[in-house]
Design a protein around this motif. Structure first.
Motif, mmCIF file in Angstrom:
data_model
loop_
_atom_site.group_PDB
_atom_site.id
_atom_site.type_symbol
_atom_site.label_atom_id
_atom_site.label_comp_id
_atom_site.label_asym_id
_atom_site.label_seq_id
_atom_site.Cartn_x
_atom_site.Cartn_y
_atom_site.Cartn_z
ATOM 1 N N ASN A 205 0.465 6.960 0.986
ATOM 2 C CA ASN A 205 0.702 6.057 2.102
ATOM 3 C C ASN A 205 2.130 5.558 1.990
ATOM 4 O O ASN A 205 2.612 5.264 0.888
ATOM 5 C CB ASN A 205 -0.252 4.863 2.075
ATOM 6 C CG ASN A 205 -1.631 5.201 2.589
ATOM 7 O OD1 ASN A 205 -1.853 5.297 3.789
ATOM 8 N ND2 ASN A 205 -2.562 5.406 1.665
ATOM 9 N N GLN A 206 2.787 5.469 3.122
ATOM 10 C CA GLN A 206 4.144 4.942 3.112
ATOM 11 C C GLN A 206 4.404 4.168 4.396
ATOM 12 O O GLN A 206 3.773 4.406 5.424
ATOM 13 C CB GLN A 206 5.181 6.063 2.976
ATOM 14 C CG GLN A 206 5.184 7.031 4.151
ATOM 15 C CD GLN A 206 6.434 7.893 4.193
ATOM 16 O OE1 GLN A 206 7.550 7.388 4.133
ATOM 17 N NE2 GLN A 206 6.236 9.206 4.303
ATOM 18 N N PHE B 193 0.817 -1.216 0.000
ATOM 19 C CA PHE B 193 0.000 0.000 0.000
ATOM 20 C C PHE B 193 0.856 1.273 0.000
ATOM 21 O O PHE B 193 0.315 2.383 -0.001
ATOM 22 C CB PHE B 193 -0.960 0.012 1.196
ATOM 23 C CG PHE B 193 -0.288 0.026 2.551
ATOM 24 C CD1 PHE B 193 0.186 1.205 3.097
ATOM 25 C CD2 PHE B 193 -0.145 -1.144 3.281
ATOM 26 C CE1 PHE B 193 0.792 1.226 4.350
ATOM 27 C CE2 PHE B 193 0.457 -1.144 4.531
ATOM 28 C CZ PHE B 193 0.924 0.048 5.064
ATOM 29 N N SER B 194 2.169 1.129 -0.021
ATOM 30 C CA SER B 194 3.057 2.293 -0.049
ATOM 31 C C SER B 194 3.055 2.890 -1.451
ATOM 32 O O SER B 194 3.845 2.495 -2.321
ATOM 33 C CB SER B 194 4.475 1.889 0.364
ATOM 34 O OG SER B 194 4.510 1.449 1.698
ATOM 35 N N ALA C 272 3.591 3.067 9.802
ATOM 36 C CA ALA C 272 2.728 3.434 8.670
ATOM 37 C C ALA C 272 2.365 4.904 8.783
ATOM 38 O O ALA C 272 1.708 5.319 9.743
ATOM 39 C CB ALA C 272 1.478 2.569 8.656
ATOM 40 N N ASP C 273 2.792 5.682 7.804
ATOM 41 C CA ASP C 273 2.504 7.105 7.747
ATOM 42 C C ASP C 273 1.673 7.405 6.504
ATOM 43 O O ASP C 273 1.622 6.619 5.557
ATOM 44 C CB ASP C 273 3.794 7.927 7.693
ATOM 45 C CG ASP C 273 4.570 7.881 8.997
ATOM 46 O OD1 ASP C 273 4.031 7.356 9.988
ATOM 47 O OD2 ASP C 273 5.722 8.356 9.020
ATOM 48 N N SER C 274 1.061 8.575 6.512
ATOM 49 C CA SER C 274 0.232 8.941 5.363
ATOM 50 C C SER C 274 0.006 10.445 5.351
ATOM 51 O O SER C 274 0.013 11.102 6.396
ATOM 52 C CB SER C 274 -1.117 8.213 5.426
ATOM 53 O OG SER C 274 -1.976 8.629 4.393
ATOM 54 N N PRO D 266 -2.195 0.038 6.758
ATOM 55 C CA PRO D 266 -2.308 1.493 6.853
ATOM 56 C C PRO D 266 -2.846 1.909 8.218
ATOM 57 O O PRO D 266 -3.664 1.208 8.831
ATOM 58 C CB PRO D 266 -3.290 1.844 5.735
ATOM 59 C CG PRO D 266 -3.247 0.681 4.797
ATOM 60 C CD PRO D 266 -2.982 -0.525 5.645
ATOM 61 N N SER D 267 -2.405 3.050 8.693
ATOM 62 C CA SER D 267 -2.834 3.569 9.988
ATOM 63 C C SER D 267 -3.895 4.640 9.798
ATOM 64 O O SER D 267 -4.000 5.256 8.738
ATOM 65 C CB SER D 267 -1.636 4.144 10.744
ATOM 66 O OG SER D 267 -2.047 4.781 11.943
ATOM 67 N N ASN D 268 -4.688 4.878 10.839
ATOM 68 C CA ASN D 268 -5.639 5.991 10.842
ATOM 69 C C ASN D 268 -5.406 6.915 12.035
ATOM 70 O O ASN D 268 -6.280 7.677 12.426
ATOM 71 C CB ASN D 268 -7.077 5.476 10.848
ATOM 72 C CG ASN D 268 -7.365 4.583 12.050
ATOM 73 O OD1 ASN D 268 -6.513 4.409 12.924
ATOM 74 N ND2 ASN D 268 -8.567 4.018 12.091
ATOM 75 N N GLN E 85 -2.998 12.833 3.669
ATOM 76 C CA GLN E 85 -4.287 12.838 2.985
ATOM 77 C C GLN E 85 -4.712 14.285 2.746
ATOM 78 O O GLN E 85 -4.614 15.126 3.629
ATOM 79 C CB GLN E 85 -5.350 12.111 3.824
ATOM 80 C CG GLN E 85 -4.976 10.682 4.210
ATOM 81 C CD GLN E 85 -4.822 9.778 3.011
ATOM 82 O OE1 GLN E 85 -5.577 9.874 2.042
ATOM 83 N NE2 GLN E 85 -3.839 8.885 3.055
#
Length: 739
Positions: free
Chosen positions: A341-342, A303-304, A359-361, A426-428, A363
């Motif tokens: 997403n990374q 998902f990265s 997991a970072d992102s 993935p994180s939220n 948005q």
């Protein structure tokens, strides 16, 4: 896998994926030729008879027509001068990567184009998602150094098939282009409508798996003063590492109206891409060497990725009052929206081989820029002296906004030697302090420049600009202001050109640059604006009928240098007190013998932090001491005669081949110089067969990139855990039809 140090002929074969896909690649080329044949049969009026069939090869012999570029050779440019000027008459080092070079080398990225230019290297590319270039030791992503048609944008992926050529102006250029780095600027020149109809269609297959379809059509609108151009670039192929894919779509229409004294061009470019967010390799902290794992092994998750859409719209109006005076108005609007997403590597235990990841992102990335400039250029003769005048004004409004920042929890247990994917998703987890981040910059530039032609041999250049700026940056929920500055900054420029002969000139220059620091990283308080000052001397020569050579020595000093450091897994932006870069550059491009062309470069750069309580004496990150490149091509002439194969009428066949090599020296991987990326030497080659099929010019071209499969590391993101890996051997087969 240990790195290799040269073009050792250890691998002279396609890898397994390439061999499995060769039939598909060749079938794609054949399909294009057959499709063109079917078109020709249905349009007999457009087909020439065999006796008149000819193949249009690039003209290597220079006839002295004064055009901007001929083949590989740059002749004239307005970039860095303000108006169309011979390169020999400009007191600056300006390198041009022409359309012919881009085609022969099958360039697919800005990094590939700039391999031909001295003193440049890849900066932190943020996992391959952004363009970042080191010039003379200075440069980061999002440093306002990459322009489109002379105006900056917020796009992070600028290079595509809609680009005609790439220009590089070395040294400070704030007088003409506003806020900029002292290392120089890169200008991507877009394809624009032409009143002579022509077009091209190409299909490319890659040994990575998948391919590209690219088209370019231009011509007049019958019965009007209008000309159009439409460029399409569609890419869909496998990423070379163990998972991932490259997906990119670009559509770029433009329209030009031309009157007796006025020309108006409107253009638009839509781009969408979905590409891997790959943080690369890990260097072992115990010995400073890359981990001994397969180079295609990723340490993140599927998902990265980054998914982005950009829009670029422009308007250019040029009016000619008479033979001496012209007025040009240009406006650009650029927008970039993205989500990413990374999986970020946080720490590595060298004893156990376990990697801690997070997991970072981001948005809701929303970047926008409005840029407008008005230039008046003209010639005045006073007391027998010629003055080339440039007066103008430019306004820029650049707004970077990131809505939501995700910072997941650290998770250990990922074995780099025996990876198991899928355990981290993935994180939220929203970072309140890192969300709603905005950096807004307004800048108005007023400038005046005069080139005094004291004699036919001596030219003096003097100018000054006023940069009127204000910058506001804040972050967090609730918001906390991190930067709120404004002011007026004068920026001078002076230069001298002495032409020893019409084909040989010496030059010297002094210039300054100014740039408020803009970053999307975390900061500790306000970042002071960067200020640069540079001295440069050089020599330029046109040798023989078509070879341009430029040599330059430079001394650049920069205050408040933006520095990225990683602290507890977070990337923090700070400024170093002062840094200095000194060096020598040599750029060569053009014809060396009949049917032989070359583009080459050599650069030596010593870039150090000179004043800073922590980093003084350290070399600047990602800056090699030595860069070098050479790419040589030869046209063999006709190798086959005209022939007929059933309904196919084949013209004479012409063969062209090229071979090149590129070298990058050792570079520090971070600001503290705790590890070093090794030097590397990579070789490339191409072979092209050009003919005519039923009267239409047709080319089959094979490009072999990283011919001997060298393992190398192209840049670092300020950490031994975030080192970009260069692409391995790649074969590309292109079938191209032009008309």
């Amino acid at each position: 896998m240990p790195h290799q140090t040269g073009c050792l002929p250890q691998v002279a074969r396609l890898d397994r994926r390439a061999a499995n896909r060769l039939p598909w690649l060749l079938a794609g080329g054949a399909a294009l030729v057959l499709a063109d044949t079917a078109w020709a049969q249905n349009n007999p009026a457009a087909v020439q008879t065999p006796s008149t069939t000819a193949v249009s090869l690039d003209q290597i012999t220079v006839d002295g027509d004064g055009s901007g570029t001929i083949g590989y050779q740059p002749r004239r440019t307005s970039f860095g001068a303000g108006s169309d000027t011979s390169l020999l008459d400009t007191p600056a080092n300006i390198a041009v990567v022409s359309a012919t070079v881009l085609r022969d080398q099958r360039v697919l990225s800005l990094d590939e184009a700039l391999r031909n230019v001295s003193g440049t290297a890849q900066a932190n590319s943020l996992g391959g998602t952004q363009e970042g270039v080191i010039r003379r030791g200075f440069g980061t992503t999002r440093d306002s150094s990459i322009l489109r048609d002379g105006r900056r944008t917020v796009l992070q992926q600028n290079f595509n098939y809609a680009i005609e050529q790439v220009e590089v102006l070395k040294g400070p250029a704030s007088l003409l282009y506003g806020i900029s780095e002292p290392g120089g600027l890169i200008n991507l020149v877009s394809k624009r409508p032409e009143f002579t109809p022509h077009g091209a269609l190409s299909i490319t297959g890659t040994s990575f798996g998948g391919g590209l379809v690219q088209a370019d059509v231009t011509g007049p609108v019958e019965g009007t003063n209008l000309a159009y151009r439409v460029v399409g670039d569609f890419q869909d192929y496998q990423y070379w590492r163990n998972f991932g894919a490259i997906e990119r779509q670009v559509v770029a229409p433009s329209l030009t109206w031309k009157g007796d004294d006025t020309k108006v061009t409107v253009a638009y470019e839509f781009s969408h891409y979905n590409i891997p967010f790959d943080r690369g390799a890990i260097f072992d902290p115990r010995n400073g060497q890359p981990l001994r794992v397969p180079r295609d092994r990723r340490f993140d998750e599927r998902f990265s990725r980054v998914d982005a859409t950009s829009h670029l719209a422009s308007l250019d109006i040029e009016h000619r009052f008479n033979d001496d005076w012209r007025l040009h108005f240009g406006y650009s609007f650029s927008h970039l929206g993205y989500d990413d997403n990374q999986v970020r590597a946080v720490s590595y235990n060298a004893e156990t081989g376990f990697l801690t990841r997070r997991a970072d992102s981001t948005q809701g990335g929303d970047f926008n820029a409005h840029v407008a400039r008005l230039d008046l250029t003209g010639r005045v003769d006073t007391f027998g002296l010629r003055h080339d005048i440039l007066a103008g004004a430019m306004y820029e409004r650049v707004d970077y906004f990131r809505k939501t920042t995700i910072r997941g929890a650290n998770q250990g247990g990922f074995n780099v030697f025996d990876p198991v994917y899928g355990r981290l998703g993935p994180s939220n987890q929203v970072s309140l302090t890192g969300s709603d981040v905005r950096d807004r910059l307004n800048n108005t530039s007023l400038y005046l420049q005069d080139s005094f032609h004291l004699t036919d041999q001596l030219i003096l250049v003097a100018g000054v600009s006023a940069q009127i700026y204000d910058q506001l940056a804040y972050a967090g929920r609730p918001s906390v202001v991190t930067t709120d500055i404004n002011g007026v900054q004068p920026v001078p420029r002076a230069g001298i050109v002495y032409k020893l002969t019409p084909d040989l000139s010496l030059y010297g220059s002094f210039s300054r640059s100014f740039r408020p620091n803009v970053t999307d990283l975390e900061t500790n308080g306000s970042l002071a604006p960067e200020e640069g000052e540079a001295y440069e001397v050089g020599v330029k020569a046109d040798l023989g009928p078509g070879l341009t050579v430029t040599g330059a020595m430079f001394d650049v000093e920069k205050a408040n240098v933006l520095v990225t450091q990683v602290v507890d897994g977070a990337r923090i932006a700070t400024t170093a007190g002062k840094a200095r870069s000194r060096g020598f550059e040599l750029d060569v491009a053009g014809q060396i013998l009949p049917d032989w062309a070359v583009i080459g470069s050599y650069g030596f750069t010593q870039a150090l932090v000179t004043e800073d309580p922590i980093l003084a004496g350290k070399e600047l990150q990602n800056t090699p001491r030595v860069t070098a490149s050479a790419f040589l091509t030869h046209q063999f002439g006709a190798v086959t005669r005209e022939d007929e194969l059933g309904s196919l009428r084949l013209g004479p066949g012409f063969l062209e081949a090229g071979f090149g090599t590129r070298y990058i020296g050792e570079r520090p991987g971070d600001a503290a110089n705790t590890f070093t990326m090794p030097h590397y030497l990579v070789c490339d080659a191409f072979l092209a067969y050009r003919t005519a099929v039923n009267g239409r010019a047709t080319t089959i071209q094979l490009n072999l990139k990283n011919l001997f499969d060298e393992t190398y590391y192209s840049s670092s993101a300020a950490s031994n855990l975030l080192v970009a890996v260069g692409e391995p051997f790649q074969a590309l087969v292109t079938a191209r039809v032009t008309w």
